[in-house]
Write a protein that holds these residues in place. Sequence first.
Motif, PDB file in Angstrom:
ATOM      1  N   LYS A 149      42.101   1.447  36.668  1.00 44.10           N
ATOM      2  CA  LYS A 149      41.445   1.009  37.905  1.00 44.10           C
ATOM      3  C   LYS A 149      40.249   0.119  37.604  1.00 44.10           C
ATOM      4  CE  LYS A 149      42.616   4.709  41.169  1.00 44.10           C
ATOM      5  NZ  LYS A 149      42.084   5.883  41.929  1.00 44.10           N
ATOM      6  N   ILE A 150      39.573   0.435  36.516  1.00 48.82           N
ATOM      7  CA  ILE A 150      38.417  -0.371  36.100  1.00 48.82           C
ATOM      8  C   ILE A 150      38.858  -1.523  35.204  1.00 48.82           C
ATOM      9  CG2 ILE A 150      36.209  -0.339  34.873  1.00 48.82           C
ATOM     10  CD1 ILE A 150      36.045   2.657  35.533  1.00 48.82           C
ATOM     11  N   GLY A 151      39.752  -1.230  34.251  1.00 52.70           N
ATOM     12  CA  GLY A 151      40.109  -2.197  33.220  1.00 52.70           C
ATOM     13  C   GLY A 151      41.011  -3.325  33.675  1.00 52.70           C
ATOM     14  N   VAL A 152      41.983  -3.039  34.539  1.00 56.87           N
ATOM     15  CA  VAL A 152      42.929  -4.085  34.961  1.00 56.87           C
ATOM     16  C   VAL A 152      42.217  -5.228  35.691  1.00 56.87           C
ATOM     17  CG1 VAL A 152      44.879  -4.583  36.487  1.00 56.87           C
ATOM     18  CG2 VAL A 152      44.980  -2.624  34.945  1.00 56.87           C
ATOM     19  N   PRO A 153      41.319  -4.942  36.660  1.00 61.65           N
ATOM     20  CA  PRO A 153      40.590  -6.058  37.276  1.00 61.65           C
ATOM     21  C   PRO A 153      39.750  -6.854  36.270  1.00 61.65           C
ATOM     22  CG  PRO A 153      40.401  -4.090  38.631  1.00 61.65           C
ATOM     23  CD  PRO A 153      41.033  -3.663  37.340  1.00 61.65           C
ATOM     24  N   ILE A 154      39.123  -6.145  35.297  1.00 60.59           N
ATOM     25  CA  ILE A 154      38.355  -6.854  34.266  1.00 60.59           C
ATOM     26  C   ILE A 154      39.291  -7.745  33.454  1.00 60.59           C
ATOM     27  CG2 ILE A 154      36.980  -6.599  32.159  1.00 60.59           C
ATOM     28  CD1 ILE A 154      35.907  -3.972  33.271  1.00 60.59           C
ATOM     29  N   MET A 176      27.947 -14.777  27.982  1.00 58.14           N
ATOM     30  CA  MET A 176      28.931 -13.706  27.859  1.00 58.14           C
ATOM     31  C   MET A 176      28.333 -12.495  27.149  1.00 58.14           C
ATOM     32  SD  MET A 176      32.801 -13.760  26.330  1.00 58.14           S
ATOM     33  CE  MET A 176      32.336 -13.924  24.620  1.00 58.14           C
ATOM     34  N   SER A 177      27.520 -12.728  26.120  1.00 56.55           N
ATOM     35  CA  SER A 177      26.868 -11.629  25.408  1.00 56.55           C
ATOM     36  C   SER A 177      25.864 -10.913  26.305  1.00 56.55           C
ATOM     37  CB  SER A 177      26.169 -12.163  24.156  1.00 56.55           C
ATOM     38  OG  SER A 177      27.111 -12.756  23.269  1.00 56.55           O
ATOM     39  N   ILE A 178      25.132 -11.688  27.110  1.00 56.92           N
ATOM     40  CA  ILE A 178      24.200 -11.091  28.068  1.00 56.92           C
ATOM     41  C   ILE A 178      24.970 -10.235  29.071  1.00 56.92           C
ATOM     42  CG2 ILE A 178      22.590 -11.609  29.954  1.00 56.92           C
ATOM     43  CD1 ILE A 178      21.701 -14.076  28.337  1.00 56.92           C
ATOM     44  N   SER A 179      26.137 -10.727  29.484  1.00 54.67           N
ATOM     45  CA  SER A 179      26.986  -9.970  30.401  1.00 54.67           C
ATOM     46  C   SER A 179      27.373  -8.615  29.812  1.00 54.67           C
ATOM     47  CB  SER A 179      28.250 -10.781  30.721  1.00 54.67           C
ATOM     48  OG  SER A 179      29.164 -10.021  31.482  1.00 54.67           O
ATOM     49  N   MET A 180      27.766  -8.596  28.546  1.00 54.96           N
ATOM     50  CA  MET A 180      28.170  -7.355  27.892  1.00 54.96           C
ATOM     51  C   MET A 180      26.984  -6.403  27.735  1.00 54.96           C
ATOM     52  SD  MET A 180      30.696  -9.077  25.044  1.00 54.96           S
ATOM     53  CE  MET A 180      31.258  -7.549  24.305  1.00 54.96           C
ATOM     54  N   VAL A 196      22.949  -1.436  32.478  1.00 52.25           N
ATOM     55  CA  VAL A 196      23.075  -1.079  33.893  1.00 52.25           C
ATOM     56  C   VAL A 196      23.908   0.196  34.038  1.00 52.25           C
ATOM     57  CG1 VAL A 196      24.033  -1.790  36.119  1.00 52.25           C
ATOM     58  CG2 VAL A 196      22.742  -3.424  34.745  1.00 52.25           C
ATOM     59  N   GLY A 197      25.008   0.284  33.275  1.00 51.44           N
ATOM     60  CA  GLY A 197      25.850   1.478  33.334  1.00 51.44           C
ATOM     61  C   GLY A 197      25.092   2.737  32.948  1.00 51.44           C
ATOM     62  N   PHE A 198      24.253   2.638  31.930  1.00 52.76           N
ATOM     63  CA  PHE A 198      23.455   3.784  31.485  1.00 52.76           C
ATOM     64  C   PHE A 198      22.517   4.256  32.599  1.00 52.76           C
ATOM     65  CE2 PHE A 198      19.432   5.256  29.508  1.00 52.76           C
ATOM     66  CZ  PHE A 198      19.906   6.387  28.865  1.00 52.76           C
ATOM     67  N   GLU A 199      21.836   3.332  33.245  1.00 58.40           N
ATOM     68  CA  GLU A 199      20.896   3.697  34.303  1.00 58.40           C
ATOM     69  C   GLU A 199      21.614   4.186  35.556  1.00 58.40           C
ATOM     70  OE1 GLU A 199      17.951   4.054  33.643  1.00 58.40           O
ATOM     71  OE2 GLU A 199      17.488   2.732  31.968  1.00 58.40           O
ATOM     72  N   VAL A 200      22.755   3.594  35.875  1.00 57.37           N
ATOM     73  CA  VAL A 200      23.525   4.055  37.036  1.00 57.37           C
ATOM     74  C   VAL A 200      24.023   5.476  36.805  1.00 57.37           C
ATOM     75  CG1 VAL A 200      25.675   3.709  38.337  1.00 57.37           C
ATOM     76  CG2 VAL A 200      24.202   1.752  37.815  1.00 57.37           C
ATOM     77  N   GLY A 201      24.480   5.764  35.575  1.00 57.45           N
ATOM     78  CA  GLY A 201      24.934   7.112  35.256  1.00 57.45           C
ATOM     79  C   GLY A 201      23.828   8.135  35.413  1.00 57.45           C
ATOM     80  N   ALA A 202      22.604   7.716  35.106  1.00 59.97           N
ATOM     81  CA  ALA A 202      21.444   8.614  35.250  1.00 59.97           C
ATOM     82  C   ALA A 202      20.889   8.602  36.669  1.00 59.97           C
ATOM     83  CB  ALA A 202      20.355   8.202  34.267  1.00 59.97           C
ATOM     84  N   LYS A 203      21.522   7.834  37.547  1.00 58.29           N
ATOM     85  CA  LYS A 203      21.082   7.683  38.944  1.00 58.29           C
ATOM     86  C   LYS A 203      19.669   7.098  39.046  1.00 58.29           C
ATOM     87  CE  LYS A 203      24.070  11.407  40.626  1.00 58.29           C
ATOM     88  NZ  LYS A 203      25.158  10.456  40.943  1.00 58.29           N
ATOM     89  N   ARG A 204      19.298   6.309  38.059  1.00 54.69           N
ATOM     90  CA  ARG A 204      18.034   5.578  38.117  1.00 54.69           C
ATOM     91  C   ARG A 204      18.343   4.157  38.597  1.00 54.69           C
ATOM     92  NH1 ARG A 204      17.249   8.543  33.126  1.00 54.69           N
ATOM     93  NH2 ARG A 204      18.038   6.742  31.961  1.00 54.69           N
ATOM     94  N   TYR A 205      18.649   4.029  39.870  1.00 58.68           N
ATOM     95  CA  TYR A 205      19.146   2.774  40.418  1.00 58.68           C
ATOM     96  C   TYR A 205      18.081   1.677  40.416  1.00 58.68           C
ATOM     97  CZ  TYR A 205      22.973   5.760  41.903  1.00 58.68           C
ATOM     98  OH  TYR A 205      24.034   6.636  41.912  1.00 58.68           O
ATOM     99  N   GLN A 206      16.829   2.061  40.529  1.00 59.51           N
ATOM    100  CA  GLN A 206      15.741   1.072  40.469  1.00 59.51           C
ATOM    101  C   GLN A 206      15.705   0.406  39.091  1.00 59.51           C
ATOM    102  OE1 GLN A 206      13.906   0.214  43.022  1.00 59.51           O
ATOM    103  NE2 GLN A 206      12.346  -1.078  42.069  1.00 59.51           N
ATOM    104  N   LEU A 219      27.730  -6.068  37.589  1.00 64.33           N
ATOM    105  CA  LEU A 219      28.675  -5.415  38.503  1.00 64.33           C
ATOM    106  C   LEU A 219      29.574  -4.430  37.756  1.00 64.33           C
ATOM    107  CD1 LEU A 219      29.660  -8.451  40.768  1.00 64.33           C
ATOM    108  CD2 LEU A 219      28.388  -6.418  41.474  1.00 64.33           C
ATOM    109  N   ARG A 220      29.979  -4.781  36.542  1.00 61.12           N
ATOM    110  CA  ARG A 220      30.795  -3.849  35.759  1.00 61.12           C
ATOM    111  C   ARG A 220      30.012  -2.587  35.411  1.00 61.12           C
ATOM    112  NH1 ARG A 220      33.061  -8.645  31.840  1.00 61.12           N
ATOM    113  NH2 ARG A 220      34.522  -9.553  33.350  1.00 61.12           N
TER     114      ARG A 220
END
Length: 459
Positions: free
Chosen positions: A243-248, A292-296, A302-312, A381-382
Amino acid sequence: MKQTYTIEQKIRLFFRILLPILITQITMFAMTFFDTMMSGNVSAKDLAGVAVGVSLWTPLFAGLNGILLALTPIVSQLIGANRPKEVPYQVMQSLYLAFTIALSVIICGAFVVNPILDSMDLEKDVRDIAHQFLIAISYGIIPLFLYNVLRCFIDALGQTRVTMYITLLSLPINVVLNYLLIFGAFGFPRLGGVGAGYASAITYWCILFVILYVVLRMKPFSDYQVFKRFYRISLDTWKDHLKIGVPIGFAIFFETSIFAAVTLLLSEFNTATIAAHQAAMNFASFVYMIPMSISMALTITVGFEVGAKRYQDARKYSYLGIGIAVMIGLICAVGLYLFNEQVARLYTTDQTVLELTKQFLIYAIFFQLSDAIAAPVQGALRGYKDVNAPFIMAFISYWILGLPIGYLLAKYTTLGAFGYWIGLISGLAFGAIFLSGRLVRLQRRIQIKEREGMKEQAS
């Protein structure tokens, strides 16, 4: 990865993650460069055969490898949520999926490679070299896909320097194997361009063994004990990954394949125009390694902070990365404008090709500026696991807008080959604007939910 509290700490951590990724991507770019360059030193037919093989393999690999990139936001969010015990299970399921995809590619390739090559108007020798090159590189598909899963695992922990060292190690291995197998040095068989395929395959096996050693023996990776327990294949987990990988994967495929399509459409122009286009596109692809490297890096932070629910904090990282990309993009654009001729001379001494390359490079400036926004926004976004919008927008930007606009401009105006570049720039700029709006709306929606949650707690 660790929590940061100030902008200065975020900048330092971001660059600590970014720089190794950038070096890794440049090194991987260099491997393809050496494959092509060293094959060209054998004969023009070997160069053409390898170029055809690479042009067929690269979009396919990029798209399928994009599916495996789903592991990065999955693991980074688990780490941010302080659920490290779930990581080994996700990594193993991703390895199972990678093996299945790689095996499917090999089986399908056995049936479709010959018809595809037969449909192309190639000289027999060029066609045979391309075919044998693809067979040779197929021996490395399974280790390459498994390696990339483990690389995603390591990168998601913020340890991008480790994968940088492994990739740096792979470059001299690949170059030495190229020398031995392409030119037949020290008693090895002289395989010409086909040798580049075998060299790459052997290199992929080498780096797989190296990364396995790292994951098994080096901390902090060994602490996760990824291979200690046997996990059964879970199709439900595969479904979550897909669900995540195919769109990427599709987004990356749409982006890489469009340039192959433009190259094919340019075949109606003279040799000088095609050569100039390829030179300018090669340089643009090289510079693209930065956004592209900045994107990765943004996907990880962003994923780390979202997982911790630190959205700010996630929002701060996203705009920090985009700001850095735009600033570097502007610097590169000014540099390319000022040193336009010097860059063109890196690729050719032919005066006609040189002048055309200089003109194409002016258009490459606008490529850089659009990429400086679009690529990091996609990475952010990823990190939120929001992958469907970038996938749809990649299709619309390149195939619904970019290519048709380019075709019309090339065919029905005096712009000629430059029309295709204007079309692609237009599509990419539209995508950058749309995705930026998507990121802003997503973050505002999260902010509203946070405020509503705080009000409920207060009441």
